[in-house]
Design an enzyme around this catalytic site. Structure first.
Site, PDB file in Angstrom:
ATOM      1  N   MET A  31       0.845  -1.198   0.000  1.00 21.72           N
ATOM      2  CA  MET A  31       0.000   0.000   0.000  1.00 21.72           C
ATOM      3  C   MET A  31       0.886   1.254   0.000  1.00 21.72           C
ATOM      4  O   MET A  31       0.421   2.347   0.306  1.00 21.72           O
ATOM      5  CB  MET A  31      -0.942  -0.007   1.201  1.00 21.72           C
ATOM      6  CG  MET A  31      -1.890  -1.210   1.167  1.00 21.72           C
ATOM      7  SD  MET A  31      -3.472  -0.930   1.965  1.00 21.72           S
ATOM      8  CE  MET A  31      -2.954  -0.578   3.624  1.00 21.72           C
ATOM      9  N   GLY A  37      11.486  -3.078   5.327  1.00 18.29           N
ATOM     10  CA  GLY A  37      10.816  -4.379   5.290  1.00 18.29           C
ATOM     11  C   GLY A  37      10.318  -4.694   3.884  1.00 18.29           C
ATOM     12  O   GLY A  37      10.508  -5.806   3.378  1.00 18.29           O
ATOM     13  N   HIS A  38       9.691  -3.692   3.237  1.00 18.41           N
ATOM     14  CA  HIS A  38       9.242  -3.907   1.852  1.00 18.41           C
ATOM     15  C   HIS A  38      10.449  -4.169   0.937  1.00 18.41           C
ATOM     16  O   HIS A  38      10.401  -5.028   0.048  1.00 18.41           O
ATOM     17  CB  HIS A  38       8.499  -2.669   1.330  1.00 18.41           C
ATOM     18  CG  HIS A  38       7.200  -2.392   2.020  1.00 18.41           C
ATOM     19  ND1 HIS A  38       7.003  -1.293   2.828  1.00 18.41           N
ATOM     20  CD2 HIS A  38       6.029  -3.074   2.022  1.00 18.41           C
ATOM     21  CE1 HIS A  38       5.768  -1.309   3.286  1.00 18.41           C
ATOM     22  NE2 HIS A  38       5.151  -2.370   2.826  1.00 18.41           N
ATOM     23  N   GLN A 149       5.755 -11.472   7.466  1.00 22.10           N
ATOM     24  CA  GLN A 149       5.173 -12.258   8.552  1.00 22.10           C
ATOM     25  C   GLN A 149       4.626 -11.370   9.671  1.00 22.10           C
ATOM     26  O   GLN A 149       3.890 -11.833  10.528  1.00 22.10           O
ATOM     27  CB  GLN A 149       6.249 -13.224   9.060  1.00 22.10           C
ATOM     28  CG  GLN A 149       5.981 -13.941  10.353  1.00 22.10           C
ATOM     29  CD  GLN A 149       4.831 -14.925  10.245  1.00 22.10           C
ATOM     30  OE1 GLN A 149       4.344 -15.202   9.149  1.00 22.10           O
ATOM     31  NE2 GLN A 149       4.402 -15.434  11.381  1.00 22.10           N
ATOM     32  N   LYS A 150       4.969 -10.070   9.657  1.00 19.48           N
ATOM     33  CA  LYS A 150       4.390  -9.182  10.680  1.00 19.48           C
ATOM     34  C   LYS A 150       2.864  -9.263  10.636  1.00 19.48           C
ATOM     35  O   LYS A 150       2.200  -9.229  11.653  1.00 19.48           O
ATOM     36  CB  LYS A 150       4.836  -7.727  10.487  1.00 19.48           C
ATOM     37  CG  LYS A 150       4.277  -6.813  11.574  1.00 19.48           C
ATOM     38  CD  LYS A 150       4.653  -5.386  11.379  1.00 19.48           C
ATOM     39  CE  LYS A 150       3.792  -4.686  10.369  1.00 19.48           C
ATOM     40  NZ  LYS A 150       2.402  -4.430  10.819  1.00 19.48           N
ATOM     41  N   ASP A 151       2.333  -9.355   9.412  1.00 19.04           N
ATOM     42  CA  ASP A 151       0.888  -9.503   9.254  1.00 19.04           C
ATOM     43  C   ASP A 151       0.574 -10.996   9.137  1.00 19.04           C
ATOM     44  O   ASP A 151       0.152 -11.491   8.083  1.00 19.04           O
ATOM     45  CB  ASP A 151       0.416  -8.733   8.017  1.00 19.04           C
ATOM     46  CG  ASP A 151       0.692  -7.247   8.155  1.00 19.04           C
ATOM     47  OD1 ASP A 151       0.262  -6.669   9.169  1.00 19.04           O
ATOM     48  OD2 ASP A 151       1.363  -6.665   7.287  1.00 19.04           O
ATOM     49  N   VAL A 177      10.918  -7.561   9.570  1.00 20.65           N
ATOM     50  CA  VAL A 177      12.133  -6.744   9.681  1.00 20.65           C
ATOM     51  C   VAL A 177      11.897  -5.740  10.806  1.00 20.65           C
ATOM     52  O   VAL A 177      10.847  -5.091  10.869  1.00 20.65           O
ATOM     53  CB  VAL A 177      12.442  -6.032   8.349  1.00 20.65           C
ATOM     54  CG1 VAL A 177      13.670  -5.136   8.481  1.00 20.65           C
ATOM     55  CG2 VAL A 177      12.666  -7.067   7.250  1.00 20.65           C
ATOM     56  N   MET A 185       8.983  -3.033  11.596  1.00 20.40           N
ATOM     57  CA  MET A 185       8.809  -1.948  10.626  1.00 20.40           C
ATOM     58  C   MET A 185       7.387  -1.966  10.085  1.00 20.40           C
ATOM     59  O   MET A 185       6.828  -3.014   9.777  1.00 20.40           O
ATOM     60  CB  MET A 185       9.814  -2.081   9.503  1.00 20.40           C
ATOM     61  CG  MET A 185      11.196  -1.777   9.999  1.00 20.40           C
ATOM     62  SD  MET A 185      12.303  -1.387   8.651  1.00 20.40           S
ATOM     63  CE  MET A 185      13.808  -1.152   9.598  1.00 20.40           C
ATOM     64  N   SER A 187       4.504   0.945   7.887  1.00 19.21           N
ATOM     65  CA  SER A 187       4.222   2.286   7.384  1.00 19.21           C
ATOM     66  C   SER A 187       3.524   3.100   8.462  1.00 19.21           C
ATOM     67  O   SER A 187       3.671   4.326   8.535  1.00 19.21           O
ATOM     68  CB  SER A 187       3.327   2.208   6.150  1.00 19.21           C
ATOM     69  OG  SER A 187       3.894   1.329   5.206  1.00 19.21           O
TER      70      SER A 187
HETATM   71  O1  PAF Z   1      -0.181  -5.679   3.582  1.00 18.26           O
HETATM   72  C1  PAF Z   1      -0.593  -4.781   2.823  1.00 18.26           C
HETATM   73  O2  PAF Z   1       0.085  -3.798   2.555  1.00 18.26           O
HETATM   74  C2  PAF Z   1      -1.992  -4.919   2.222  1.00 18.26           C
HETATM   75  O3  PAF Z   1      -2.870  -5.526   3.115  1.00 18.26           O
HETATM   76  C3  PAF Z   1      -2.006  -5.628   0.865  1.00 18.26           C
HETATM   77  C4  PAF Z   1      -1.548  -7.072   0.995  1.00 18.26           C
HETATM   78  C5  PAF Z   1      -1.112  -4.889  -0.109  1.00 18.26           C
HETATM   79  C6  PAF Z   1      -3.424  -5.650   0.302  1.00 18.26           C
HETATM   80  O4  PAF Z   1      -3.914  -4.361   0.122  1.00 18.26           O
END
Ligand code: PAF
Length: 307
Positions: A31, A37-38, A149-151, A177, A185, A187
């Site tokens: 997003m 981390g990204h 894996q944070k989510d 991360v 980490m 956003s």
């Molecule tokens: O983890 C995220 O940033 C969002 O939930 C995702 C997987 C991009 C879906 O909008």
């Protein structure tokens, strides 16, 4: 090599059609407002596949509050620079109207795996996540997709969707991360004031306290939850949303000493990847921070697969 900017599904389709048919594609859906981390997900996708593509789309349907959606941070120029440095070849940045065209009425509704934890605190969240991720998979047609894996519950929901709907994408969960002080980490860390930022490591400290107690032999799930709650209570700025000790496959809360069976039994293949997940959500000012870790810490994959 610069990142190809794909502003709508038609541009994505043309770019996709020009790739060699056998090319393996690593996909990192995001997003935006990207962080290290990204970058680590993109680097892994680029290393494991012929090329990496990311998407940036602040998905309205996964927000349960309009103010949260409006406040979500955005910085496209910085994101493009980070993606380029991480070796990303293309970034898909659709408008909301490209993804939810007038008359949109079809949704992916995940089952029980989406009910507890984030699903309970954010009604409809995973219906929005599952729908947009399936749409992005259909548009990008990746070989593999990389998620942090944070989510952990998001990873579980998406893996379940991919399995149940026979989506031909391999889901690759990647380790969380962290900042040097342990803060995962995110956003959303940008919402923290300096004082709240200084308090934020309490989230990981709470998880670590549970892990330490687990490693010392504690198997009473409610005691481990209480340990996490007590650590959060030491921080006056923090307000606990939930502290959970759950089955790592089903995310159902564990009770009493059910945690005993979370210990891996390498002799029994079915149980070899078993585990429990400790997870936590904490409000700190305008931010809601989530984090988790597996009990016991895994040796290989961060999220157990059950197929
Ligand atoms: O983890 C995220 O940033 C969002 O939930 C995702 C997987 C991009 C879906 O909008």
């Amino acid at each position: 090599m610069s990142v190809t900017f794909l502003a709508n599904p038609a541009q994505l389709r043309d770019w996709r059609a020009a790739l060699p048919p056998a090319a393996t594609i690593g996909f990192v859906p995001t997003m935006g407002y990207l962080h290290t981390g990204h970058a680590s997900l993109v680097r892994r996708a680029a290393a494991e596949c012929d090329l990496a593509i990311a998407s940036i789309f602040v998905n309205p349907s996964q927000f349960d509050r309009a103010d949260d959606l409006a406040a979500y941070p955005r910085d496209l120029d910085r994101d493009r620079a980070l993606l380029e440095a991480a070796g990303c070849r293309a970034v898909f940045v659709p408008e909301a109207a490209d993804i939810y065209r007038p008359g949109h009425q079809t949704w992916v509704v995940p089952g029980d795996i989406a009910s507890p934890l984030e699903g309970a605190s954010r009604p409809g969240h995973f219906r929005g996540v599952a729908t947009v991720v399936l749409k992005l998979f259909n548009l990008v047609q990746p070989t593999r997709a990389y998620f942090g894996q944070k989510d952990a519950q998001q990873v579980a929901v998406i893996r379940t969707m991919v399995r149940d709907l026979d989506v031909p994408v391999e889901i690759v969960p990647c380790p969380t991360v962290r900042e040097p002080d342990g803060l995962a980490m995110s956003s959303r860390n940008s919402y923290l004031t300096p004082t709240e930022r200084a308090a934020a490591p309490v989230v990981y400290r709470a998880l670590e306290a549970a892990r330490t107690a687990f490693e010392a032999g504690e198997r009473e799930a409610e005691t481990l939850r209480a340990i996490m709650r007590d650590v959060v209570a030491t921080e006056p700025l923090a307000r606990l949303d939930y502290a959970s000790i759950a089955d790592a496959f089903t995310l159902a809360e564990l009770h009493g000493t059910e945690l005993q069976r979370a210990e891996p039994d390498r002799a029994e293949p079915d149980r070899a990847e078993s585990g429990a997940v400790a997870s936590i959500a904490v409000f700190l000012g305008h931010a809601r921070l989530i984090d988790n870790l597996l009990l016991p810490a895994p040796t290989a994959s961060a999220v157990p697969a059950r197929h």
